[in-house]
Design an enzyme around this catalytic site. Structure first.
Site, PDB file in Angstrom:
ATOM      1  N   ILE A  45       0.826  -1.206   0.000  1.00 40.04           N
ATOM      2  CA  ILE A  45       0.000   0.000   0.000  1.00 40.04           C
ATOM      3  C   ILE A  45       0.863   1.260   0.000  1.00 40.04           C
ATOM      4  CG2 ILE A  45      -0.173   0.252   2.520  1.00 40.04           C
ATOM      5  CD1 ILE A  45      -3.214   0.782   2.068  1.00 40.04           C
ATOM      6  N   LYS A  46       2.138   1.120   0.382  1.00 42.47           N
ATOM      7  CA  LYS A  46       3.020   2.285   0.490  1.00 42.47           C
ATOM      8  C   LYS A  46       3.291   2.941  -0.861  1.00 42.47           C
ATOM      9  CE  LYS A  46       3.922   1.723   4.953  1.00 42.47           C
ATOM     10  NZ  LYS A  46       3.597   2.703   5.991  1.00 42.47           N
ATOM     11  N   ASP A  47       3.053   2.220  -1.952  1.00 45.19           N
ATOM     12  CA  ASP A  47       3.247   2.833  -3.276  1.00 45.19           C
ATOM     13  C   ASP A  47       2.398   4.083  -3.428  1.00 45.19           C
ATOM     14  OD1 ASP A  47       4.820   0.648  -3.757  1.00 45.19           O
ATOM     15  OD2 ASP A  47       3.632  -0.143  -5.420  1.00 45.19           O
ATOM     16  N   ALA A  50       3.946   6.992  -1.441  1.00 45.88           N
ATOM     17  CA  ALA A  50       5.278   7.329  -1.936  1.00 45.88           C
ATOM     18  C   ALA A  50       5.187   8.266  -3.135  1.00 45.88           C
ATOM     19  CB  ALA A  50       6.042   6.060  -2.303  1.00 45.88           C
TER      20      ALA A  50
END
Length: 224
Positions: A45-47, A50
């Site tokens: 989910i960090k995409d 970012a």
């Protein structure tokens, strides 16, 4: 959905909701769904946040062409930043701890990032910690920008703009509970804020590790 994406960053988001069957059988009659964020190109989910942090920094002039992205990361945020940096042409310098797996460090390096491994068993304020080292590098490297995922409001905004609306649309507005690992707080606060604006009755449950500073804060009002 686009038939052809111009680059890999355009594949981020619109991840599926999948019904949980065996695990919940005989436990609850509720419909339990998992949002499969591993479908993002960086496998997490960090995409989402970012790319949002980078694009907001570009718009504000904090990150300029040819600049360097600096961040302390346990792996997932770094992967999202590294993928975006590879597309956009930025240098990446990440700090991480020696408790992270060699595979995570190797993966970041495979995307072109420079990785500085720091000791785990030191206080965050210690100059050797991965927090402190990342701040030092950001001040020393010309044209550097520190993403600072823990304090960067673009983190939660990404989920307010993307994750929350996706869940609302995918459930036709029938979602009643959101269960999220707390981590940096970005996913739970951004997604939760959006869903509660649409339906104040939605319950938001945060899951965190033993010794969580958030649990202590909720119960005592004291934040370490």
């Amino acid at each position: 959905m686009k038939k052809i994406c111009d680059n890999i960053l355009e594949t981020i988001g619109q991840t599926p909701l999948v019904r949980i069957n065996a695990v919940t059988r005989g436990v609850t009659r509720a419909t339990v769904l998992a949002k499969i964020e591993t479908f993002n190109p960086g496998n997490s989910i960090k995409d989402r946040m970012a790319v949002k942090m980078i694009e907001d920094a570009e718009r504000s002039g904090l990150l300029r062409p040819g600049g360097t992205i600096v961040e302390g990361t346990s792996g997932n945020t770094g992967m999202g930043l590294a993928i975006a940096a590879a597309i956009k042409g930025y240098r990446c310098v990440f700090t991480t701890t020696d408790k992270q797996s060699k595979e995570k460090v190797d993966a970041l390096r495979a995307f072109g990032a420079e990785v500085v491994v720091c000791p785990t068993n030191v206080e965050p304020e210690d100059p050797r910690s991965y927090y402190s080292v990342s701040s030092r590098l950001a001040s020393e490297i010309p044209g550097a920008w520190k993403a600072n995922q823990y304090d960067n409001l673009s983190n939660s905004q990404a989920h307010y703009e993307q994750t929350g609306p996706e869940i609302w649309d995918q459930t036709d507005g029938r979602v009643t509970h959101l269960v999220v690992g707390v981590g940096t707080g970005g996913t739970i606060s951004g997604t939760g804020r959006y869903l509660k604006e649409r339906n104040p009755g939605v319950k938001v449950w945060g899951v965190d590790t033993y010794g969580s500073v958030f649990k202590k804060y909720k119960e005592t009002g004291v934040f370490d």
